[in-house]
Design a protein around this motif. Structure first.
Motif, PDB file in Angstrom:
ATOM      1  N   GLY A 138       0.818  -1.214   0.000  1.00  0.00           N
ATOM      2  CA  GLY A 138       0.000   0.000   0.000  1.00  0.00           C
ATOM      3  C   GLY A 138       0.846   1.255   0.000  1.00  0.00           C
ATOM      4  O   GLY A 138       0.571   2.212  -0.725  1.00  0.00           O
ATOM      5  N   ASP A 198       0.413   3.097  -3.413  1.00  0.00           N
ATOM      6  CA  ASP A 198      -0.592   4.152  -3.298  1.00  0.00           C
ATOM      7  C   ASP A 198      -0.054   5.473  -2.786  1.00  0.00           C
ATOM      8  O   ASP A 198      -0.603   6.529  -3.116  1.00  0.00           O
ATOM      9  N   ASP A 238      -9.008   8.777  -0.033  1.00  0.00           N
ATOM     10  CA  ASP A 238      -8.790   7.675  -0.974  1.00  0.00           C
ATOM     11  C   ASP A 238      -7.516   6.909  -0.640  1.00  0.00           C
ATOM     12  O   ASP A 238      -7.486   5.670  -0.728  1.00  0.00           O
ATOM     13  N   ILE A 258      -8.190   4.697   2.405  1.00  0.00           N
ATOM     14  CA  ILE A 258      -9.034   3.560   2.029  1.00  0.00           C
ATOM     15  C   ILE A 258      -8.229   2.526   1.255  1.00  0.00           C
ATOM     16  O   ILE A 258      -8.341   1.321   1.506  1.00  0.00           O
ATOM     17  N   ASN A 259      -7.415   2.969   0.308  1.00  0.00           N
ATOM     18  CA  ASN A 259      -6.590   2.033  -0.460  1.00  0.00           C
ATOM     19  C   ASN A 259      -5.581   1.315   0.430  1.00  0.00           C
ATOM     20  O   ASN A 259      -5.352   0.110   0.286  1.00  0.00           O
ATOM     21  N   ALA A 315      -5.893   0.746   3.666  1.00  0.00           N
ATOM     22  CA  ALA A 315      -6.660  -0.209   4.481  1.00  0.00           C
ATOM     23  C   ALA A 315      -7.056  -1.427   3.653  1.00  0.00           C
ATOM     24  O   ALA A 315      -7.057  -2.553   4.159  1.00  0.00           O
ATOM     25  N   ASP A 316      -7.380  -1.214   2.386  1.00  0.00           N
ATOM     26  CA  ASP A 316      -7.741  -2.327   1.507  1.00  0.00           C
ATOM     27  C   ASP A 316      -6.595  -3.313   1.380  1.00  0.00           C
ATOM     28  O   ASP A 316      -6.775  -4.522   1.502  1.00  0.00           O
ATOM     29  N   HIS A 317      -5.386  -2.804   1.138  1.00  0.00           N
ATOM     30  CA  HIS A 317      -4.207  -3.674   1.043  1.00  0.00           C
ATOM     31  C   HIS A 317      -3.974  -4.409   2.359  1.00  0.00           C
ATOM     32  O   HIS A 317      -3.721  -5.613   2.370  1.00  0.00           O
ATOM     33  N   ILE A 349      -6.066  -5.096   4.885  1.00  0.00           N
ATOM     34  CA  ILE A 349      -7.111  -6.077   5.192  1.00  0.00           C
ATOM     35  C   ILE A 349      -7.021  -7.269   4.246  1.00  0.00           C
ATOM     36  O   ILE A 349      -7.118  -8.429   4.670  1.00  0.00           O
ATOM     37  N   GLU A 350      -6.834  -6.989   2.963  1.00  0.00           N
ATOM     38  CA  GLU A 350      -6.744  -8.071   1.973  1.00  0.00           C
ATOM     39  C   GLU A 350      -5.633  -9.049   2.319  1.00  0.00           C
ATOM     40  O   GLU A 350      -5.838 -10.269   2.330  1.00  0.00           O
TER      41      GLU A 350
END
Length: 95
Positions: A45, A49, A62, A65-66, A68-70, A72-73
């Protein structure tokens, strides 16, 4: 749209295979393998990002969120992969 879904699935599969190869080299307990995968997600991330946020003025919302997405994924992926891949430490590894 189906082409994008296929490409995304192939990308996710390739990334999971790379993560499995990394985890296979570790000798840490299960929680350590999950943490390792989460840190790799955080690293990806930051590397992928953060430049968008710094240089192209992507909104902070944004970016967060990106990131956090990395995180969590790869925490979830590490939970699954860590169960199947990697070695538990033995007494010989603690020396």
């Amino acid at each position: 749209m189906s082409t994008a879904m296929i490409r995304s699935g192939v990308r996710a599969l390739m990334a999971a295979i790379l993560m499995a190869l990394l985890l296979r080299q570790t000798t840490v307990p299960y929680a350590g393998r999950v943490t390792f995968a989460a840190l790799v997600g955080l690293f990806s991330g930051v590397v992928c990002d953060m430049p968008q946020w710094i240089w192209f003025e992507e909104p902070t919302r944004d970016f967060v969120i990106n990131l956090a997405d990395h995180l969590i994924e790869w925490t979830l992926a590490g939970g699954v992969l860590g169960f199947f891949v990697g070695k538990e430490p033995t007494a010989a590894d603690t020396r």
